[in-house]
Scaffold this motif. Structure first.
Motif, PDB file in Angstrom:
ATOM      1  N   GLY A  57       0.621  -0.993  -0.391  1.00 42.42           N
ATOM      2  CA  GLY A  57      -0.117  -0.062   0.324  1.00 42.42           C
ATOM      3  C   GLY A  57       1.341   1.225   0.048  1.00 42.42           C
ATOM      4  N   VAL A  58       1.566   1.642  -0.777  1.00 38.89           N
ATOM      5  CA  VAL A  58       2.730   2.258  -0.547  1.00 38.89           C
ATOM      6  C   VAL A  58       3.595   2.429  -2.309  1.00 38.89           C
ATOM      7  CG1 VAL A  58       3.776   1.851   1.519  1.00 38.89           C
ATOM      8  CG2 VAL A  58       5.200   0.648  -0.467  1.00 38.89           C
ATOM      9  N   SER A  59       3.856   3.723  -2.061  1.00 40.87           N
ATOM     10  CA  SER A  59       4.716   4.030  -3.865  1.00 40.87           C
ATOM     11  C   SER A  59       5.320   3.065  -4.249  1.00 40.87           C
ATOM     12  CB  SER A  59       4.288   5.472  -3.857  1.00 40.87           C
ATOM     13  OG  SER A  59       5.031   5.716  -3.306  1.00 40.87           O
ATOM     14  N   LYS A  60       6.008   2.970  -5.935  1.00 42.16           N
ATOM     15  CA  LYS A  60       7.271   2.428  -5.622  1.00 42.16           C
ATOM     16  C   LYS A  60       8.314   2.907  -4.918  1.00 42.16           C
ATOM     17  CE  LYS A  60       6.329   1.750 -10.348  1.00 42.16           C
ATOM     18  NZ  LYS A  60       6.761   1.490 -11.296  1.00 42.16           N
ATOM     19  N   GLU A  61       8.498   4.552  -5.535  1.00 42.75           N
ATOM     20  CA  GLU A  61       9.021   5.804  -5.116  1.00 42.75           C
ATOM     21  C   GLU A  61       9.524   5.394  -3.715  1.00 42.75           C
ATOM     22  OE1 GLU A  61       6.068   5.944  -6.858  1.00 42.75           O
ATOM     23  OE2 GLU A  61       7.098   6.546  -8.710  1.00 42.75           O
ATOM     24  N   SER A  62       9.053   5.016  -2.644  1.00 36.13           N
ATOM     25  CA  SER A  62       9.003   4.947  -1.891  1.00 36.13           C
ATOM     26  C   SER A  62       9.579   4.205  -1.488  1.00 36.13           C
ATOM     27  CB  SER A  62       7.703   5.460  -0.651  1.00 36.13           C
ATOM     28  OG  SER A  62       6.606   4.309  -1.056  1.00 36.13           O
ATOM     29  N   VAL A  63       9.429   3.004  -1.887  1.00 31.54           N
ATOM     30  CA  VAL A  63      10.133   1.897  -1.300  1.00 31.54           C
ATOM     31  C   VAL A  63      12.153   1.965  -2.834  1.00 31.54           C
ATOM     32  CG1 VAL A  63      10.795  -0.621  -2.451  1.00 31.54           C
ATOM     33  CG2 VAL A  63       8.036   0.216  -2.478  1.00 31.54           C
ATOM     34  N   TYR A  64      11.337   2.572  -3.269  1.00 27.02           N
ATOM     35  CA  TYR A  64      13.390   3.417  -3.583  1.00 27.02           C
ATOM     36  C   TYR A  64      13.594   3.615  -2.898  1.00 27.02           C
ATOM     37  CZ  TYR A  64      12.565   0.695  -8.561  1.00 27.02           C
ATOM     38  OH  TYR A  64      12.149  -0.655  -9.389  1.00 27.02           O
ATOM     39  N   LYS A  65      13.503   5.204  -2.228  1.00 27.38           N
ATOM     40  CA  LYS A  65      14.045   5.456  -1.369  1.00 27.38           C
ATOM     41  C   LYS A  65      14.220   4.878  -0.251  1.00 27.38           C
ATOM     42  CE  LYS A  65      13.013  10.046   0.674  1.00 27.38           C
ATOM     43  NZ  LYS A  65      12.748  11.164   0.916  1.00 27.38           N
ATOM     44  N   GLY A  66      13.016   4.003   0.194  1.00 25.28           N
ATOM     45  CA  GLY A  66      14.238   3.442   1.244  1.00 25.28           C
ATOM     46  C   GLY A  66      14.862   2.750   1.689  1.00 25.28           C
ATOM     47  N   PHE A  67      14.909   1.689   0.327  1.00 26.58           N
ATOM     48  CA  PHE A  67      15.725   0.510   0.343  1.00 26.58           C
ATOM     49  C   PHE A  67      16.618   0.348  -0.833  1.00 26.58           C
ATOM     50  CE2 PHE A  67      11.621  -0.834   2.652  1.00 26.58           C
ATOM     51  CZ  PHE A  67      11.950  -0.904   3.900  1.00 26.58           C
ATOM     52  N   GLY A  68      16.233   1.473  -2.206  1.00 24.14           N
ATOM     53  CA  GLY A  68      17.417   1.339  -3.381  1.00 24.14           C
ATOM     54  C   GLY A  68      17.103   0.582  -3.997  1.00 24.14           C
ATOM     55  N   GLY A  69      15.885  -0.510  -4.606  1.00 22.68           N
ATOM     56  CA  GLY A  69      15.345  -1.490  -4.922  1.00 22.68           C
ATOM     57  C   GLY A  69      15.567  -2.808  -4.323  1.00 22.68           C
ATOM     58  N   LYS A  70      15.603  -3.443  -5.318  1.00 23.23           N
ATOM     59  CA  LYS A  70      15.853  -5.163  -5.159  1.00 23.23           C
ATOM     60  C   LYS A  70      16.299  -6.068  -4.208  1.00 23.23           C
ATOM     61  CE  LYS A  70      13.920  -7.543  -8.436  1.00 23.23           C
ATOM     62  NZ  LYS A  70      13.471  -8.251  -8.786  1.00 23.23           N
ATOM     63  N   PRO A  71      17.496  -5.620  -4.525  1.00 22.04           N
ATOM     64  CA  PRO A  71      19.374  -5.558  -3.323  1.00 22.04           C
ATOM     65  C   PRO A  71      19.538  -5.487  -2.050  1.00 22.04           C
ATOM     66  CG  PRO A  71      19.713  -5.177  -6.038  1.00 22.04           C
ATOM     67  CD  PRO A  71      18.037  -5.220  -5.536  1.00 22.04           C
ATOM     68  N   GLY A  72      19.043  -4.483  -1.957  1.00 18.99           N
ATOM     69  CA  GLY A  72      18.629  -3.336  -0.653  1.00 18.99           C
ATOM     70  C   GLY A  72      17.317  -3.757   0.328  1.00 18.99           C
ATOM     71  N   LEU A  73      16.220  -4.219  -0.627  1.00 19.13           N
ATOM     72  CA  LEU A  73      15.399  -5.346   0.215  1.00 19.13           C
ATOM     73  C   LEU A  73      15.334  -6.733   0.547  1.00 19.13           C
ATOM     74  CD1 LEU A  73      12.001  -4.090  -1.584  1.00 19.13           C
ATOM     75  CD2 LEU A  73      12.118  -3.890   0.083  1.00 19.13           C
ATOM     76  N   VAL A  74      16.325  -7.128  -0.378  1.00 17.51           N
ATOM     77  CA  VAL A  74      16.511  -8.303   0.440  1.00 17.51           C
ATOM     78  C   VAL A  74      17.573  -8.376   1.834  1.00 17.51           C
ATOM     79  CG1 VAL A  74      17.760 -10.567  -0.580  1.00 17.51           C
ATOM     80  CG2 VAL A  74      15.776  -9.781  -1.879  1.00 17.51           C
ATOM     81  N   ARG A  75      18.445  -7.758   1.607  1.00 18.08           N
ATOM     82  CA  ARG A  75      19.641  -7.462   2.342  1.00 18.08           C
ATOM     83  C   ARG A  75      18.843  -7.213   3.788  1.00 18.08           C
ATOM     84  NH1 ARG A  75      24.593  -6.243   4.509  1.00 18.08           N
ATOM     85  NH2 ARG A  75      25.252  -6.381   2.055  1.00 18.08           N
TER      86      ARG A  75
END
Length: 222
Positions: A57-75
């Protein structure tokens, strides 16, 4: 006391800032929970930031801002897993046990319980990283190297702590102790016995405790 700037008192501004921080933290937790579920269900390559953002329930931009993309999310998911199932971080509890537990065999049992707690959380994410790295993803290959190195450094820390207390066989070098601990905490070992052979995490943890005791403690048959 003079008038508040922009009509808001310091107390109300502090309250608003706290509410924003709490909302941001709740949003982060949702993103991590949803991304964990999607990654483990669909795999790394097939999971998209758009799908994660929609589920959380968030924007794609907020995910990129918070985690930098999929690698950052997995870490971030992997690091969250290492905290354990709740309460003080598992690493902090492990350090406290290493410093205070008086009986060497009880300490090995404590290690086994930590493995039983953390492995169901961390091992599936590690295996996700490993499989994505094997598929040729360079970001995941780099992350795999990082998490392996970080885990081994943690095992070296544990080995030095326990050796320093005089609990272990005197012929052991710190690197040997770390290697045995590194093996016992490996996701591949968990994968073989729990995911493939159907062991419970608790049974797996008890095996790790016995393995550590047999290989590290004096007069234990190691």
């Amino acid at each position: 006391m003079g008038p508040a700037v922009n009509g808001a008192s310091p107390r109300s501004r502090s309250y608003d800032a706290r509410r924003r921080q709490e909302a941001a933290e709740q949003s982060r937790k949702r993103v991590l929970a949803e991304s964990r579920g999607l990654f483990l269900a669909k795999g790394y390559g097939r999971t998209t930031i758009a799908a994660i953002a929609h589920a959380a329930g968030v924007s794609k931009e907020s995910v990129y801002k918070g985690f930098g993309g999929k690698p950052g999310l997995v870490r971030a998911i992997y690091e969250q897993s290492l905290l354990g199932a709740g309460g003080p971080p598992a690493e902090e509890r492990s350090d406290r046990a290493q410093a205070t537990v008086a009986d060497p065999r009880e300490l090995m049992e404590q290690f086994g319980r930590f493995v039983a707690e953390i492995s169901p959380l961390g091992s599936p994410v590690y295996l996700l990283i490993r499989d994505a790295a094997a598929s040729g993803d360079q970001d995941m290959a780099a992350l795999l190297r990082d998490v392996d190195d970080e885990r081994y450094q943690r095992m070296l820390h544990n080995a030095r702590q326990v050796l320093g207390r005089g609990f272990l066989r005197p012929d052991l070098r710190v690197e040997e102790v770390a290697d045995v601990m590194f093996m016992g905490t490996s996701a591949e070992f968990y994968e073989t016995l729990v995911l493939k052979r159907g062991w419970t995490a608790e049974r797996f943890g008890r095996l790790i405790a016995r393995t550590l005791a047999a290989n590290l403690l004096p007069d234990s048959g190691g």
